[in-house]
Motif scaffolding. Sequence first.
Motif, PDB file in Angstrom:
ATOM      1  N   TYR A 129       0.830  -1.190   0.000  1.00  0.00           N
ATOM      2  CA  TYR A 129       0.000   0.000   0.000  1.00  0.00           C
ATOM      3  C   TYR A 129       0.872   1.251   0.000  1.00  0.00           C
ATOM      4  CZ  TYR A 129      -3.189   3.602   1.706  1.00  0.00           C
ATOM      5  OH  TYR A 129      -3.911   4.764   1.860  1.00  0.00           O
ATOM      6  N   GLN A 130       0.748   2.057  -1.080  1.00  0.00           N
ATOM      7  CA  GLN A 130       1.551   3.263  -1.254  1.00  0.00           C
ATOM      8  C   GLN A 130       3.020   2.937  -1.003  1.00  0.00           C
ATOM      9  OE1 GLN A 130      -0.404   6.291   1.151  1.00  0.00           O
ATOM     10  NE2 GLN A 130      -2.112   6.444  -0.288  1.00  0.00           N
ATOM     11  N   SER A 131       3.689   3.654  -0.108  1.00  0.00           N
ATOM     12  CA  SER A 131       5.100   3.370   0.171  1.00  0.00           C
ATOM     13  C   SER A 131       5.283   2.708   1.530  1.00  0.00           C
ATOM     14  CB  SER A 131       5.920   4.663   0.112  1.00  0.00           C
ATOM     15  OG  SER A 131       5.902   5.218  -1.186  1.00  0.00           O
ATOM     16  N   THR A 132       4.217   2.142   2.075  1.00  0.00           N
ATOM     17  CA  THR A 132       4.275   1.537   3.396  1.00  0.00           C
ATOM     18  C   THR A 132       4.652   0.059   3.290  1.00  0.00           C
ATOM     19  OG1 THR A 132       1.983   0.748   3.490  1.00  0.00           O
ATOM     20  CG2 THR A 132       2.377   3.071   4.008  1.00  0.00           C
ATOM     21  N   GLN A 133       4.733  -0.587   4.441  1.00  0.00           N
ATOM     22  CA  GLN A 133       5.000  -2.017   4.503  1.00  0.00           C
ATOM     23  C   GLN A 133       3.716  -2.819   4.703  1.00  0.00           C
ATOM     24  OE1 GLN A 133       9.092  -1.263   6.930  1.00  0.00           O
ATOM     25  NE2 GLN A 133       8.457  -3.393   6.819  1.00  0.00           N
ATOM     26  N   GLN A 134       2.586  -2.211   4.363  1.00  0.00           N
ATOM     27  CA  GLN A 134       1.295  -2.886   4.474  1.00  0.00           C
ATOM     28  C   GLN A 134       1.003  -3.689   3.210  1.00  0.00           C
ATOM     29  OE1 GLN A 134      -0.628  -2.930   7.325  1.00  0.00           O
ATOM     30  NE2 GLN A 134       1.213  -1.933   8.123  1.00  0.00           N
ATOM     31  N   LEU A 135       0.601  -4.939   3.397  1.00  0.00           N
ATOM     32  CA  LEU A 135       0.238  -5.800   2.280  1.00  0.00           C
ATOM     33  C   LEU A 135      -1.151  -5.431   1.792  1.00  0.00           C
ATOM     34  CD1 LEU A 135       1.104  -8.322   0.587  1.00  0.00           C
ATOM     35  CD2 LEU A 135      -0.174  -9.689   2.252  1.00  0.00           C
ATOM     36  N   ALA A 136      -1.285  -5.191   0.495  1.00  0.00           N
ATOM     37  CA  ALA A 136      -2.559  -4.769  -0.096  1.00  0.00           C
ATOM     38  C   ALA A 136      -3.013  -5.782  -1.137  1.00  0.00           C
ATOM     39  CB  ALA A 136      -2.417  -3.396  -0.742  1.00  0.00           C
ATOM     40  N   LEU A 137      -4.303  -6.119  -1.097  1.00  0.00           N
ATOM     41  CA  LEU A 137      -4.919  -6.987  -2.099  1.00  0.00           C
ATOM     42  C   LEU A 137      -6.161  -6.294  -2.630  1.00  0.00           C
ATOM     43  CD1 LEU A 137      -5.208  -9.715  -3.606  1.00  0.00           C
ATOM     44  CD2 LEU A 137      -6.486 -10.551  -1.616  1.00  0.00           C
ATOM     45  N   HIS A 138      -6.223  -6.082  -3.949  1.00  0.00           N
ATOM     46  CA  HIS A 138      -7.360  -5.436  -4.589  1.00  0.00           C
ATOM     47  C   HIS A 138      -7.898  -6.365  -5.675  1.00  0.00           C
ATOM     48  CE1 HIS A 138      -6.224  -0.993  -3.465  1.00  0.00           C
ATOM     49  NE2 HIS A 138      -6.105  -1.837  -2.445  1.00  0.00           N
ATOM     50  N   ILE A 139      -9.201  -6.610  -5.638  1.00  0.00           N
ATOM     51  CA  ILE A 139      -9.857  -7.474  -6.615  1.00  0.00           C
ATOM     52  C   ILE A 139     -11.088  -6.751  -7.133  1.00  0.00           C
ATOM     53  CG2 ILE A 139     -10.908  -9.722  -7.022  1.00  0.00           C
ATOM     54  CD1 ILE A 139      -9.393 -10.665  -4.462  1.00  0.00           C
ATOM     55  N   TYR A 140     -11.172  -6.612  -8.448  1.00  0.00           N
ATOM     56  CA  TYR A 140     -12.275  -5.874  -9.062  1.00  0.00           C
ATOM     57  C   TYR A 140     -12.978  -6.724 -10.105  1.00  0.00           C
ATOM     58  CZ  TYR A 140     -10.274  -1.645  -6.998  1.00  0.00           C
ATOM     59  OH  TYR A 140      -9.792  -0.711  -6.125  1.00  0.00           O
ATOM     60  N   GLY A 141     -14.204  -6.324 -10.407  1.00  0.00           N
ATOM     61  CA  GLY A 141     -14.941  -6.896 -11.523  1.00  0.00           C
ATOM     62  C   GLY A 141     -14.619  -6.124 -12.786  1.00  0.00           C
ATOM     63  N   GLY A 142     -15.639  -5.815 -13.571  1.00  0.00           N
ATOM     64  CA  GLY A 142     -15.417  -5.237 -14.887  1.00  0.00           C
ATOM     65  C   GLY A 142     -15.062  -3.766 -14.914  1.00  0.00           C
ATOM     66  N   ASP A 143     -15.178  -3.064 -13.789  1.00  0.00           N
ATOM     67  CA  ASP A 143     -14.908  -1.622 -13.807  1.00  0.00           C
ATOM     68  C   ASP A 143     -14.205  -1.239 -12.522  1.00  0.00           C
ATOM     69  OD1 ASP A 143     -14.793   1.026 -14.369  1.00  0.00           O
ATOM     70  OD2 ASP A 143     -16.938   1.409 -14.213  1.00  0.00           O
ATOM     71  N   THR A 144     -12.890  -1.031 -12.589  1.00  0.00           N
ATOM     72  CA  THR A 144     -12.114  -0.664 -11.413  1.00  0.00           C
ATOM     73  C   THR A 144     -12.660   0.618 -10.803  1.00  0.00           C
ATOM     74  OG1 THR A 144     -10.121  -1.725 -12.223  1.00  0.00           O
ATOM     75  CG2 THR A 144      -9.827   0.001 -10.582  1.00  0.00           C
ATOM     76  N   GLY A 145     -12.882   0.575  -9.509  1.00  0.00           N
ATOM     77  CA  GLY A 145     -13.381   1.751  -8.808  1.00  0.00           C
ATOM     78  C   GLY A 145     -14.858   1.672  -8.501  1.00  0.00           C
ATOM     79  N   THR A 146     -15.598   0.881  -9.265  1.00  0.00           N
ATOM     80  CA  THR A 146     -17.031   0.750  -9.011  1.00  0.00           C
ATOM     81  C   THR A 146     -17.449  -0.689  -8.720  1.00  0.00           C
ATOM     82  OG1 THR A 146     -17.519   0.524 -11.369  1.00  0.00           O
ATOM     83  CG2 THR A 146     -17.555   2.746 -10.456  1.00  0.00           C
TER      84      THR A 146
END
Length: 269
Positions: free
Chosen positions: A137-154
């Motif tokens: 996540y950004q420049s931190t040491q936090q592990l980030a997982l993002h999963i999207y369908g057909g339209d990122t952000g919605t």
Amino acid sequence: LGLETNSDTDSVTWYLRHPKIEIGTSVTDWCPNKNDALYSTLGYNSTTVYDTSGFGNNGVMVNNIIHTLDTPLYDSSINLQRTNSNYIDLKNTYITNQSTINFWGKVNSFKNWQRFFEFCNALQGHTGNYRILLGTYQSTQQLALHIYGGDTGTTSLFVHSNITTIDTNWHMYSIVFNKANLKVFVDGTSVVDTTMTQELTSMVRQYSYIGKSSYSGDSYFDGNISDFRIYSTALSAEDIKQLYQTKAKIDKNGNVNCNQFIDNDYEEQ
């Protein structure tokens, strides 16, 4: 099988007659074999990462990637250097709603939104993205997982930017999709067990990178990757634990070696 000895010493030579090799009762003694669901072969050369599933979707190593002996369990690993814009282009990956992504990773330095991997179907988060990414996540040491369908952000199936804190040591990361259920493991230990807003779409994702983002402004990964696997099934927690604790060694030519043997029939000569 036998132990070589010197005839000038009092040492004894042991010969193993009809040796029997078994999977140990303890998972710490376990190693994969060709009849086991967790077995896979791996290989690469200076420009190619080989797909050993039989579908021939070999990956391309970009910008003179270095092979290094810095490795968690295996013969070597791939070193991705941010200053060289290194990454691996897997091109098409077929991720279904019952799949497992498993690999060993080591971060050497942290910077803005670097990816362990990103699989998607449109660049810059445009419509039709269907994005899966694991990174920091950004420049931190936090592990980030993002999963999207057909339209990122919605169409967010799961978005979490502080799953756990990671360091600069080797860790095994496992993401398991079982329809709408999502599980994430670090070093065989569960850190996420949840239900996504909907099932992951089973499809080919044509932009599939290790160490690179689909967004041009994000950082390249700086660190090492080893033993990257995509399973066409949802592995169990016990499967993941066995992968983490296996004593098997896999070299860069795809040879699987193990020194964990159990013998039940021997005689002295």
